[in-house]
Design a protein around this motif. Sequence first.
Motif, PDB file in Angstrom:
ATOM      1  N   ARG A  89      -6.514  93.398  66.430  1.00 45.14           N
ATOM      2  CA  ARG A  89      -7.014  93.998  65.187  1.00 45.14           C
ATOM      3  C   ARG A  89      -7.574  92.832  64.229  1.00 45.14           C
ATOM      4  NH1 ARG A  89      -3.105  97.486  66.661  1.00 45.14           N
ATOM      5  NH2 ARG A  89      -3.889  99.698  67.293  1.00 45.14           N
ATOM      6  N   PHE A  90      -8.641  93.363  63.406  1.00 43.84           N
ATOM      7  CA  PHE A  90      -8.787  92.502  62.285  1.00 43.84           C
ATOM      8  C   PHE A  90      -8.926  93.505  61.144  1.00 43.84           C
ATOM      9  CE2 PHE A  90     -10.920  90.666  65.885  1.00 43.84           C
ATOM     10  CZ  PHE A  90     -10.975  89.332  65.690  1.00 43.84           C
ATOM     11  N   VAL A  91      -8.190  92.824  59.984  1.00 43.95           N
ATOM     12  CA  VAL A  91      -8.351  93.359  58.521  1.00 43.95           C
ATOM     13  C   VAL A  91      -9.457  92.838  57.850  1.00 43.95           C
ATOM     14  CG1 VAL A  91      -6.377  92.194  57.706  1.00 43.95           C
ATOM     15  CG2 VAL A  91      -7.206  94.394  56.638  1.00 43.95           C
ATOM     16  N   LEU A  92     -10.398  93.541  57.102  1.00 48.73           N
ATOM     17  CA  LEU A  92     -11.639  93.019  56.397  1.00 48.73           C
ATOM     18  C   LEU A  92     -11.475  93.604  55.283  1.00 48.73           C
ATOM     19  CD1 LEU A  92     -12.456  94.086  59.631  1.00 48.73           C
ATOM     20  CD2 LEU A  92     -14.517  92.495  58.916  1.00 48.73           C
ATOM     21  N   ASP A  93     -12.094  93.189  54.070  1.00 52.12           N
ATOM     22  CA  ASP A  93     -12.436  93.893  52.828  1.00 52.12           C
ATOM     23  C   ASP A  93     -13.792  93.365  52.328  1.00 52.12           C
ATOM     24  OD1 ASP A  93     -11.985  91.492  51.898  1.00 52.12           O
ATOM     25  OD2 ASP A  93     -10.731  92.078  50.267  1.00 52.12           O
ATOM     26  N   ARG A  94     -14.216  94.077  51.662  1.00 51.23           N
ATOM     27  CA  ARG A  94     -15.447  93.978  50.447  1.00 51.23           C
ATOM     28  C   ARG A  94     -15.451  94.539  49.034  1.00 51.23           C
ATOM     29  NH1 ARG A  94     -20.345  97.343  53.328  1.00 51.23           N
ATOM     30  NH2 ARG A  94     -19.638  99.330  52.775  1.00 51.23           N
ATOM     31  N   ILE A  95     -16.206  93.825  48.253  1.00 53.90           N
ATOM     32  CA  ILE A  95     -16.217  94.249  47.059  1.00 53.90           C
ATOM     33  C   ILE A  95     -17.310  95.063  46.846  1.00 53.90           C
ATOM     34  CG2 ILE A  95     -16.259  93.403  44.500  1.00 53.90           C
ATOM     35  CD1 ILE A  95     -14.797  90.830  45.346  1.00 53.90           C
ATOM     36  N   GLY A  96     -17.236  96.335  46.232  1.00 56.27           N
ATOM     37  CA  GLY A  96     -18.352  97.222  46.045  1.00 56.27           C
ATOM     38  C   GLY A  96     -18.527  97.441  44.555  1.00 56.27           C
ATOM     39  N   GLY A  97     -19.505  97.884  44.152  1.00 58.15           N
ATOM     40  CA  GLY A  97     -19.806  98.357  42.886  1.00 58.15           C
ATOM     41  C   GLY A  97     -18.629  99.157  42.233  1.00 58.15           C
ATOM     42  N   ASP A  99     -15.433  98.729  42.988  1.00 57.40           N
ATOM     43  CA  ASP A  99     -14.416  98.185  42.939  1.00 57.40           C
ATOM     44  C   ASP A  99     -14.164  96.746  42.055  1.00 57.40           C
ATOM     45  OD1 ASP A  99     -13.465  99.290  45.448  1.00 57.40           O
ATOM     46  OD2 ASP A  99     -14.966  98.020  46.457  1.00 57.40           O
ATOM     47  N   ASP A 100     -13.206  96.440  41.810  1.00 59.38           N
ATOM     48  CA  ASP A 100     -12.944  95.125  41.021  1.00 59.38           C
ATOM     49  C   ASP A 100     -12.414  94.180  41.910  1.00 59.38           C
ATOM     50  OD1 ASP A 100     -10.035  95.521  41.507  1.00 59.38           O
ATOM     51  OD2 ASP A 100      -9.807  96.401  39.674  1.00 59.38           O
ATOM     52  N   GLU A 101     -12.042  92.937  41.411  1.00 61.05           N
ATOM     53  CA  GLU A 101     -11.727  91.698  42.270  1.00 61.05           C
ATOM     54  C   GLU A 101     -10.504  91.685  42.945  1.00 61.05           C
ATOM     55  OE1 GLU A 101     -13.161  88.404  40.235  1.00 61.05           O
ATOM     56  OE2 GLU A 101     -15.208  88.968  40.585  1.00 61.05           O
ATOM     57  N   THR A 102      -9.738  92.831  42.139  1.00 58.25           N
ATOM     58  CA  THR A 102      -8.141  92.712  42.685  1.00 58.25           C
ATOM     59  C   THR A 102      -7.994  93.693  43.906  1.00 58.25           C
ATOM     60  OG1 THR A 102      -7.453  92.430  40.473  1.00 58.25           O
ATOM     61  CG2 THR A 102      -5.904  93.371  41.969  1.00 58.25           C
ATOM     62  N   PHE A 103      -8.503  95.131  43.837  1.00 62.28           N
ATOM     63  CA  PHE A 103      -8.357  95.913  44.685  1.00 62.28           C
ATOM     64  C   PHE A 103      -9.812  96.445  45.249  1.00 62.28           C
ATOM     65  CE2 PHE A 103      -4.846  96.799  41.578  1.00 62.28           C
ATOM     66  CZ  PHE A 103      -4.056  96.679  42.376  1.00 62.28           C
ATOM     67  N   THR A 104     -10.101  95.927  46.571  1.00 60.17           N
ATOM     68  CA  THR A 104     -11.156  95.985  47.446  1.00 60.17           C
ATOM     69  C   THR A 104     -11.195  97.001  48.223  1.00 60.17           C
ATOM     70  OG1 THR A 104     -10.451  94.389  48.870  1.00 60.17           O
ATOM     71  CG2 THR A 104     -11.817  93.498  47.109  1.00 60.17           C
ATOM     72  N   THR A 105     -12.189  97.264  48.905  1.00 53.78           N
ATOM     73  CA  THR A 105     -12.457  98.359  49.957  1.00 53.78           C
ATOM     74  C   THR A 105     -11.907  97.781  51.271  1.00 53.78           C
ATOM     75  OG1 THR A 105     -14.187  99.461  49.149  1.00 53.78           O
ATOM     76  CG2 THR A 105     -13.892  99.872  51.320  1.00 53.78           C
ATOM     77  N   ILE A 106     -11.062  98.197  51.893  1.00 48.66           N
ATOM     78  CA  ILE A 106     -10.150  97.601  53.129  1.00 48.66           C
ATOM     79  C   ILE A 106     -10.531  98.346  54.419  1.00 48.66           C
ATOM     80  CG2 ILE A 106      -8.018  96.721  53.937  1.00 48.66           C
ATOM     81  CD1 ILE A 106      -6.971  96.845  51.107  1.00 48.66           C
ATOM     82  N   ALA A 107     -10.792  97.833  55.288  1.00 48.21           N
ATOM     83  CA  ALA A 107     -11.023  98.411  56.614  1.00 48.21           C
ATOM     84  C   ALA A 107     -10.134  97.598  57.840  1.00 48.21           C
ATOM     85  CB  ALA A 107     -12.658  98.477  57.058  1.00 48.21           C
ATOM     86  N   VAL A 108      -9.876  98.249  58.616  1.00 47.74           N
ATOM     87  CA  VAL A 108      -9.066  97.757  59.971  1.00 47.74           C
ATOM     88  C   VAL A 108     -10.127  98.135  61.099  1.00 47.74           C
ATOM     89  CG1 VAL A 108      -6.971  97.803  61.464  1.00 47.74           C
ATOM     90  CG2 VAL A 108      -6.749  97.748  58.765  1.00 47.74           C
ATOM     91  N   CYS A 109     -10.200  97.080  61.852  1.00 48.12           N
ATOM     92  CA  CYS A 109     -11.158  97.174  63.042  1.00 48.12           C
ATOM     93  C   CYS A 109     -10.758  96.786  64.236  1.00 48.12           C
ATOM     94  CB  CYS A 109     -12.378  96.168  62.739  1.00 48.12           C
ATOM     95  SG  CYS A 109     -13.192  96.713  61.361  1.00 48.12           S
ATOM     96  N   ASP A 110     -10.769  97.570  65.511  1.00 50.14           N
ATOM     97  CA  ASP A 110     -10.476  97.320  66.661  1.00 50.14           C
ATOM     98  C   ASP A 110     -11.764  96.911  67.420  1.00 50.14           C
ATOM     99  OD1 ASP A 110      -9.844  96.847  69.447  1.00 50.14           O
ATOM    100  OD2 ASP A 110      -8.357  98.471  69.350  1.00 50.14           O
ATOM    101  N   PRO A 111     -12.287  95.618  67.303  1.00 44.85           N
ATOM    102  CA  PRO A 111     -13.912  95.426  67.728  1.00 44.85           C
ATOM    103  C   PRO A 111     -13.883  95.493  69.209  1.00 44.85           C
ATOM    104  CG  PRO A 111     -12.655  93.093  67.025  1.00 44.85           C
ATOM    105  CD  PRO A 111     -11.672  94.332  66.986  1.00 44.85           C
ATOM    106  N   LEU A 112     -12.688  95.367  69.986  1.00 41.18           N
ATOM    107  CA  LEU A 112     -13.021  95.598  71.598  1.00 41.18           C
ATOM    108  C   LEU A 112     -13.442  96.878  71.801  1.00 41.18           C
ATOM    109  CD1 LEU A 112     -12.470  94.275  74.403  1.00 41.18           C
ATOM    110  CD2 LEU A 112     -10.096  95.078  74.204  1.00 41.18           C
ATOM    111  N   PHE A 113     -12.758  97.951  71.246  1.00 33.71           N
ATOM    112  CA  PHE A 113     -12.993  99.326  71.413  1.00 33.71           C
ATOM    113  C   PHE A 113     -13.949  99.951  70.360  1.00 33.71           C
ATOM    114  CE2 PHE A 113      -8.790  98.836  73.563  1.00 33.71           C
ATOM    115  CZ  PHE A 113      -9.372  99.152  74.863  1.00 33.71           C
TER     116      PHE A 113
END
Length: 265
Positions: A89-97, A99-113
């Motif tokens: 698994r991978f944990v990713l995040d990104r900064i959206g409009g 969001d601030d730079e402390t708490f971002t949008t977080i996603a957990v991905c299972d790229p295989l499936f």
Amino acid sequence: MASRTTPSLPDELLAEILILLPTLADLGRACAACTAFRRVITDPLLPPPPARAPPAVPPRLRSLHRRLPPRGGAPAPGPWLVRDTRGGRFVLDRIGGEDDETFTTIAVCDPLFRRYVILPPIPQDLAAAVEHPYPINGRRRCDLFLAPCGEEGTQNSFRVICKARCPTKLVAFVFSSVSGHWRRIASPRWSDLSPDMASVSVLSALFLRSYAHGCFYWRLLGTNGLPNLIVLDTTSMEFSAISLPADYIISECVIVELGENRIGM
């Protein structure tokens, strides 16, 4: 007598068959069975199957952000950044409009499936414990990483830890896919971890995260110049510190598992 030949399956059809295997271990055994299976399972350039079925191979990480939906109403979100990987698994995040730079949008991905989940934001009453966090990893101000599931977990469960390094204390939160909620980990003041660390500066970074026997380890150089190891026990979810000899000069290190629950550095 005419020889009989077995027609070969197209890679796309073979991929749809292999994706039905129940576990990653089964997929690994299939990968070792023959060159055709290995080619399909490991080829990152294989076109995905039709939309009605998930793909059988891990998509390239640089295109993951295209498959994750933008956060509703957030203008011009930034690209997804891979922060950690564990168990496929991978944990990713990104900064959206929004969001601030402390708490971002977080996603957990299972790229295989080709599965992913967008985690709920950390509740404001918990997030209020983070005060003036120091930046890490460019614009980010929280470290994100995956932790073992724990005793309550299953093969498909996961935990994500979000950790912030503040001037006077260390603050962390853990999300469990079993409960679906964030909770705050006991956030000690630096002086509680070690009398030698009344505070830390922006230059006193937590370096080189390692994992061994259920614990995460970071090297920390305190304001007094003395080296320490900061430890997070994932069973109790508590932080502690190990003071290293003053004459240790460590530029890089890793914690490794030895036998009988011992660790080495």
